[in-house]
Write an enzyme that holds these catalytic residues in place. Structure first.
Site, PDB file in Angstrom:
ATOM      1  N   HIS A 191       0.832  -1.214   0.000  1.00  0.00           N
ATOM      2  CA  HIS A 191       0.000   0.000   0.000  1.00  0.00           C
ATOM      3  C   HIS A 191       0.862   1.257   0.000  1.00  0.00           C
ATOM      4  O   HIS A 191       0.603   2.195  -0.731  1.00  0.00           O
ATOM      5  CB  HIS A 191      -0.858   0.062   1.265  1.00  0.00           C
ATOM      6  CG  HIS A 191      -1.990  -0.910   1.280  1.00  0.00           C
ATOM      7  ND1 HIS A 191      -2.745  -1.165   0.180  1.00  0.00           N
ATOM      8  CD2 HIS A 191      -2.498  -1.670   2.269  1.00  0.00           C
ATOM      9  CE1 HIS A 191      -3.675  -2.051   0.498  1.00  0.00           C
ATOM     10  NE2 HIS A 191      -3.539  -2.376   1.753  1.00  0.00           N
ATOM     11  N   ARG A 298       3.247  -7.039 -17.398  1.00  0.00           N
ATOM     12  CA  ARG A 298       3.967  -8.248 -16.957  1.00  0.00           C
ATOM     13  C   ARG A 298       3.043  -9.054 -16.054  1.00  0.00           C
ATOM     14  O   ARG A 298       2.967  -8.810 -14.857  1.00  0.00           O
ATOM     15  CB  ARG A 298       5.202  -7.854 -16.142  1.00  0.00           C
ATOM     16  CG  ARG A 298       6.338  -7.244 -16.926  1.00  0.00           C
ATOM     17  CD  ARG A 298       7.493  -6.968 -15.983  1.00  0.00           C
ATOM     18  NE  ARG A 298       8.749  -6.781 -16.651  1.00  0.00           N
ATOM     19  CZ  ARG A 298       9.311  -5.574 -16.847  1.00  0.00           C
ATOM     20  NH1 ARG A 298       8.707  -4.478 -16.431  1.00  0.00           N
ATOM     21  NH2 ARG A 298      10.475  -5.484 -17.453  1.00  0.00           N
ATOM     22  N   ARG A 334       1.524  -9.435 -21.836  1.00  0.00           N
ATOM     23  CA  ARG A 334       2.545 -10.454 -22.059  1.00  0.00           C
ATOM     24  C   ARG A 334       2.132 -11.714 -21.311  1.00  0.00           C
ATOM     25  O   ARG A 334       1.818 -11.645 -20.115  1.00  0.00           O
ATOM     26  CB  ARG A 334       3.905  -9.998 -21.554  1.00  0.00           C
ATOM     27  CG  ARG A 334       4.903 -11.140 -21.702  1.00  0.00           C
ATOM     28  CD  ARG A 334       6.269 -10.803 -21.279  1.00  0.00           C
ATOM     29  NE  ARG A 334       6.395 -10.632 -19.850  1.00  0.00           N
ATOM     30  CZ  ARG A 334       7.497 -10.156 -19.281  1.00  0.00           C
ATOM     31  NH1 ARG A 334       8.511  -9.777 -20.040  1.00  0.00           N
ATOM     32  NH2 ARG A 334       7.584 -10.032 -17.984  1.00  0.00           N
ATOM     33  N   GLU A 433      13.785 -11.076 -27.526  1.00  0.00           N
ATOM     34  CA  GLU A 433      14.700 -10.924 -26.395  1.00  0.00           C
ATOM     35  C   GLU A 433      15.779 -11.997 -26.386  1.00  0.00           C
ATOM     36  O   GLU A 433      16.528 -12.131 -25.428  1.00  0.00           O
ATOM     37  CB  GLU A 433      13.934 -10.847 -25.067  1.00  0.00           C
ATOM     38  CG  GLU A 433      12.862 -11.885 -24.861  1.00  0.00           C
ATOM     39  CD  GLU A 433      12.086 -11.685 -23.561  1.00  0.00           C
ATOM     40  OE1 GLU A 433      12.490 -10.862 -22.724  1.00  0.00           O
ATOM     41  OE2 GLU A 433      11.079 -12.373 -23.372  1.00  0.00           O
ATOM     42  N   ASN A 456      16.232  -6.167 -21.773  1.00  0.00           N
ATOM     43  CA  ASN A 456      16.787  -6.673 -20.516  1.00  0.00           C
ATOM     44  C   ASN A 456      17.359  -8.069 -20.718  1.00  0.00           C
ATOM     45  O   ASN A 456      18.458  -8.388 -20.254  1.00  0.00           O
ATOM     46  CB  ASN A 456      15.710  -6.725 -19.426  1.00  0.00           C
ATOM     47  CG  ASN A 456      15.056  -5.387 -19.213  1.00  0.00           C
ATOM     48  OD1 ASN A 456      15.574  -4.369 -19.669  1.00  0.00           O
ATOM     49  ND2 ASN A 456      13.912  -5.357 -18.553  1.00  0.00           N
ATOM     50  N   ASP A 457      16.595  -8.899 -21.416  1.00  0.00           N
ATOM     51  CA  ASP A 457      17.086 -10.243 -21.694  1.00  0.00           C
ATOM     52  C   ASP A 457      17.980 -10.274 -22.931  1.00  0.00           C
ATOM     53  O   ASP A 457      18.959 -11.007 -22.955  1.00  0.00           O
ATOM     54  CB  ASP A 457      15.908 -11.210 -21.866  1.00  0.00           C
ATOM     55  CG  ASP A 457      15.373 -11.661 -20.512  1.00  0.00           C
ATOM     56  OD1 ASP A 457      16.197 -12.001 -19.646  1.00  0.00           O
ATOM     57  OD2 ASP A 457      14.147 -11.648 -20.317  1.00  0.00           O
ATOM     58  N   ARG A 467      21.930 -10.627 -15.874  1.00  0.00           N
ATOM     59  CA  ARG A 467      21.421  -9.276 -15.644  1.00  0.00           C
ATOM     60  C   ARG A 467      21.322  -8.912 -14.171  1.00  0.00           C
ATOM     61  O   ARG A 467      21.163  -7.744 -13.823  1.00  0.00           O
ATOM     62  CB  ARG A 467      20.069  -9.077 -16.351  1.00  0.00           C
ATOM     63  CG  ARG A 467      18.952  -9.953 -15.854  1.00  0.00           C
ATOM     64  CD  ARG A 467      17.768  -9.926 -16.810  1.00  0.00           C
ATOM     65  NE  ARG A 467      16.616  -9.216 -16.276  1.00  0.00           N
ATOM     66  CZ  ARG A 467      15.410  -9.226 -16.830  1.00  0.00           C
ATOM     67  NH1 ARG A 467      15.194  -9.850 -17.969  1.00  0.00           N
ATOM     68  NH2 ARG A 467      14.417  -8.588 -16.285  1.00  0.00           N
ATOM     69  N   CYS A 504      10.314  -2.681 -24.983  1.00  0.00           N
ATOM     70  CA  CYS A 504       9.756  -2.585 -23.637  1.00  0.00           C
ATOM     71  C   CYS A 504      10.815  -2.855 -22.568  1.00  0.00           C
ATOM     72  O   CYS A 504      10.515  -2.830 -21.381  1.00  0.00           O
ATOM     73  CB  CYS A 504       8.570  -3.519 -23.469  1.00  0.00           C
ATOM     74  SG  CYS A 504       8.999  -5.234 -23.758  1.00  0.00           S
TER      75      CYS A 504
HETATM   76  C1  PEP Z   1      13.004  -7.680 -21.135  1.00  0.00           C
HETATM   77  O1  PEP Z   1      13.546  -8.777 -21.032  1.00  0.00           O
HETATM   78  O2  PEP Z   1      13.540  -6.676 -21.654  1.00  0.00           O
HETATM   79  C2  PEP Z   1      11.637  -7.475 -20.624  1.00  0.00           C
HETATM   80  C3  PEP Z   1      10.979  -6.374 -20.866  1.00  0.00           C
HETATM   81  O3  PEP Z   1      11.090  -8.445 -19.855  1.00  0.00           O
HETATM   82  P1  PEP Z   1      11.506  -8.800 -18.339  1.00  0.00           P
HETATM   83  O4  PEP Z   1      12.337  -7.667 -17.826  1.00  0.00           O
HETATM   84  O5  PEP Z   1      10.225  -8.964 -17.623  1.00  0.00           O
HETATM   85  O6  PEP Z   1      12.260 -10.070 -18.519  1.00  0.00           O
HETATM   86 MG    MG Z   2      12.472 -10.564 -20.600  1.00  0.00          MG
END
Ligand code: PEP
Ligand code: MG
Length: 577
Positions: A191, A298, A334, A433, A456-457, A467, A504
C-alpha cells in the site's frame, strides 16, 4: 554518515529530517460495569462505529478526489470490517455476559481476530490484518477518547520513518509536509508504495531496520529511485544531492508540460510512448503521466503472493479492467514469463543450474497448456472490451511462435463453441529478447503482428552477462555494437513486413538512448510511467531524419563507451535547449 539500502518504491530525491512514528499504544484497563450501564456501553460502541464509518467515508471521498477512485477503494475493505456482524455481535454478547467495559472487550475481540488471521498462511488474509488493525485503532480511539497525533498536522516538511504505514496513515498525510516515506517492511507493491507513487512522494520500503538505525531529527537524504537513504550526510554529499534535487525539480516541471501532448517529432513522425505495468493498480499513474497505451503488462505478478493459481475469471476481470481503463489505447498483455528470476509458489520448477537458460516463459507455457490456456482464454474474452493485444515472451524460433498460436487457436475454437464474444483478429506479437529471435526476425515478421524488443534479456543473452549479477554488471552494455546491430536488424525486418516494432526493456526508458532508438526507426517506447513525460519531451525536440544520420554515426563506432559518449553529448544538447 551511513547509508541504508532498501527497495525503491517511488522515485525522486528528498532532503529533510527524520520524523519517526511509533506504534500507537492503547492503555485499556479492565473495568466492571453494572447491569444498568450495559445499554450505555452498547450505545458508546454503536456511536464509535458510526463515527468511524463517517470518518472513513470522508477520508475516502478526499482520497478519491486527490488520488483517484482506485486508491480510495483500499478503504472499502475497512468499511467491510465495520459491518462485520460476527465481530460486532461477539462484542455485545461478551459485554453482557462478562459485564466489562466495552473498550476492554473490543480490544480483546480485536486481538483474537488478529491472532486467528495471522496463523493462516495466506498473503491475502495477512493483508486483511492490516485493515482490521487500522479500523480497530480508529474505533479504540473513539472508545477511549484518545487523540491521535495523526500525520495530517505535521508542522514542517519531514521524512516519515515507520515500521509500517497503514493506508489511512499514508492517506491522511499532506504532500506538502511529507518529503519522503521510509518503512522497515513492505515490497514494491505494498500500500505504501502504491500510495507514495500516486502522491509522487519519494519512498523506500523494505529497509528492515530503518526505525532502529535512524533517530528522530537525523538529517536524511532519500533517493527513491535508487532505494537509498543517507543518514546524517557530510556537507559534500549534501551539496551533490541538493544539486540533483534542484535539477530534478526543474526538469520535472518542464517535462510535465508535454505529458499530454502527442509524441510527434519535429518533422511530424508519430512515435508512441506507452507504459510498462505489473499490476492493474498502476493504470492510474500510467494515465496521469500521459501514457498512450500499455506496451507491456507483466502478468506474472498476478500469480505472486497467493496460494492458488488465479482463475480464468480473475484473469479476465483484471485484463478487462486494464483494457477498459486505457481504451481506446492499446494494452499489450505479455503471457506468463515464469522462471529465470521470477518464481511462484504454486508451480514447482526444479532447481536448475542455469535458470535463465532453462524451463522458463514460453517454454514453460508450451509444456503446461493447462496453465497457459487459462490465461489465453481470459485474454481473448477480455479482448471483447477494449484494444487488447498479446505477446509471447522468450520466443526463440518460429516453431515456438507457431506452437503458441496453435494453442491460442484451440482457445478461440473453445470460446466460439461456448458462445463467448472475443476479438477474432487480436494482434499477436513476439517479444524479441533472444539473439536467435533477433537474427531470424525476418522469418518471425512474416507471422507475428508486431515485435517488442526486450532488451533486458536480449543484452543478457547476447553479451552472456547475468542481468542480476553485480560482479559482471560492468559488461552489461546496452550500447554494445552487437546489441545495436541486433536492434537495427529487428526494426528493419519488422518494417519490411509492415509491422510495428516497439521496445519494452529498460533501455527504452534510458533518456540518452532515445535519439539513437528513434533514428533506428523504433515505433513505440514502452517505459515506466514516470519516464513518459521526459521521453515525450525528448521526442518532440528531435527531427527523425536527423536522428537517422545520428544512428548511422553511432553504429559506425567500435565500442559501447564511444556510443554512450556520443549519446550522452546528444542528451546534454537536448536538455540544454
Ligand atoms: C526484457 O527482457 O527486456 C523485458 C521487458 O522483460 P523482463 O524484464 O520482464 O524479462
Ligand atoms: Mg524478458
Amino acid at each position: 554518515m551511513f547509508t541504508l539500502k532498501g527497495i525503491p518504491a517511488s522515485d525522486g530525491i528528498a532532503i529533510a529530517s527524520a520524523y519517526k512514528i511509533g506504534k500507537e499504544i492503547f492503555d485499556i484497563s479492565k473495568k466492571s460495569i453494572t447491569e444498568e450501564q450495559i445499554p450505555l456501553e452498547i450505545q458508546l460502541f454503536e456511536e464509535a462505529l458510526t463515527q468511524t464509518r463517517r470518518e472513513i467515508i470522508g477520508l475516502q471521498e478526499r482520497i478519491s478526489k486527490e488520488m483517484g477512485r482506485e486508491t480510495a477503494e483500499i478503504f472499502d475493505a475497512h468499511l467491510l470490517v465495520l459491518e462485520d456482524r460476527m465481530l460486532i455481535e461477539e462484542v455485545i454478547l461478551r459485554l453482557k455476559q462478562e459485564r466489562l467495559n466495552v473498550a476492554y472487550i473490543f480490544s480483546e475481540v480485536l486481538k483474537k481476530y488478529i491472532n486467528i488471521f495471522s496463523k493462516i498462511e495466506d498473503e491475502y488474509l495477512k493483508e486483511r490484518i492490516a485493515d482490521i488493525n487500522d479500523v480497530g485503532r480508529r474505533i479504540l480511539r473513539k472508545l477511549t477518547g484518545k487523540e491521535y497525533a495523526s500525520l495530517d498536522n505535521l508542522k514542517e516538511r519531514v521524512v516519515v520513518v515507520a515500521h509500517d504505514l497503514s493506508p489511512s496513515d499514508t492517506a491522511s498525510m499532506h504532500k506538502k509536509n511529507v518529503a519522503a516515506l521510509l518503512t522497515d517492511v513492505g515490497g514494491r507493491t505494498s500500500h505504501t508504495a502504491i500510495m507514495a507513487k500516486s502522491l509522487e512522494i519519494p519512498a523506500v520500503v523494505g529497509l528492515k531496520d530503518a526505525t532502529s538505525k535512524i533517530e528522530d531529527q537525523d538529517l536524511l537524504i532519500v533517493d527513491g529511485t535508487e532505494g537509498l537513504v543517507i543518514v546524517n550526510p557530510d556537507e559534500e554529499t549534501l551539496e551533490i544531492y541538493r544539486q540533483k534535487e534542484k535539477k530534478l525539480l526543474r526538469l520535472t516541471e518542464r517535462f510535465m508540460l508535454t505529458k499530454d501532448l502527442p509524441s510527434l517529432t519535429l518533422d511530424g513522425i508519430r512515435v508512441k510512448v506507452l507504459a510498462n505495468i505489473e499490476l492493474p493498480e498502476e493504470i492510474e499513474s500510467a494515465k496521469q503521466h500521459g501514457a498512450e497505451g500499455i506496451g507491456l503488462y507483466r502478468t506474472e505478478f498476478f500469480y505472486m503472493n497467493r496460494k492458488d493459481l488465479p482463475s480464468e475469471e480473475e484473469h479476465y476481470q483484471a485484463y478487462r479492467y486494464v483494457s477498459e481503463m486505457m481504451a481506446p489505447y492499446e494494452v499489450v498483455i505479455r503471457t506468463l514469463d515464469l522462471g529465470g528470476d521470477k518464481f511462484i509458489s504454486q508451480v514447482q520448477i526444479p532447481q536448475e543450474m542455469y535458470p535463465f537458460l532453462g524451463w522458463r516463459a514460453i517454454r514453460f507455457c508450451l509444456t503446461r497448456p493447462d496453465i497457459f490456456k487459462i490465461q489465453l482464454r481470459a485474454i481473448l474474452k477480455a479482448s471483447a472490451h477494449g484494444n487488447l493485444r498479446l505477446m509471447y515472451p522468450m520466443i526463440s524460433s518460429i516453431e515456438e511462435f507457431r506452437q503458441a498460436n496453435s494453442i491460442l487457436e484451440e482457445c478461440k475454437e473453445e470460446l466460439k463453441k461456448e458462445g463467448f464474444a472475443f476479438n477474432e483478429n487480436i494482434k499477436v506479437g513476439a517479444m524479441i529478447e533472444l539473439p536467435s529471435a533477433a537474427l531470424t526476425s525476418d522469418l518471425l515478421a512474416e507471422e507475428a503482428d508486431f515485435f517488442s524488443i526486450g532488451t533486458n534479456d536480449l543484452i543478457q543473452y547476447s553479451l552472456a552477462v547475468d542481468r542480476a549479477n553485480e560482479n559482471v554488471a560492468y559488461l552489461y552494455e546496452p550500447a554494445h555494437p552487437a546489441v545495436l546491430r541486433m536492434i537495427k536488424n529487428v526494426i528493419e525486418a519488422g518494417h519490411s513486413m509492415g509491422i510495428e516494432v516497439g521496445m519494452c526493456g529498460e533501455m527504452a526508458g534510458e533518456l540518452k538512448f532515445v535519439p539513437l532508438l528513434l533514428g533506428l526507426g523504433l515505433d513505440e517506447f514502452s517505459v515506466p510511467a514516470v519516464m513518459i513525460p521526459q521521453i515525450k519531451y525528448i521526442i518532440r525536440t528531435l527531427n527523425k531524419k536527423e536522428m537517422e544520420l545520428f544512428a548511422k554515426q553511432a553504429l559506425s563506432l567500435a565500442t559501447a563507451k564511444e556510443v554512450e559518449q556520443l549519446c550522452d553529448e546528444k542528451l546534454k544538447e537536448i536538455m540544454g535547449r
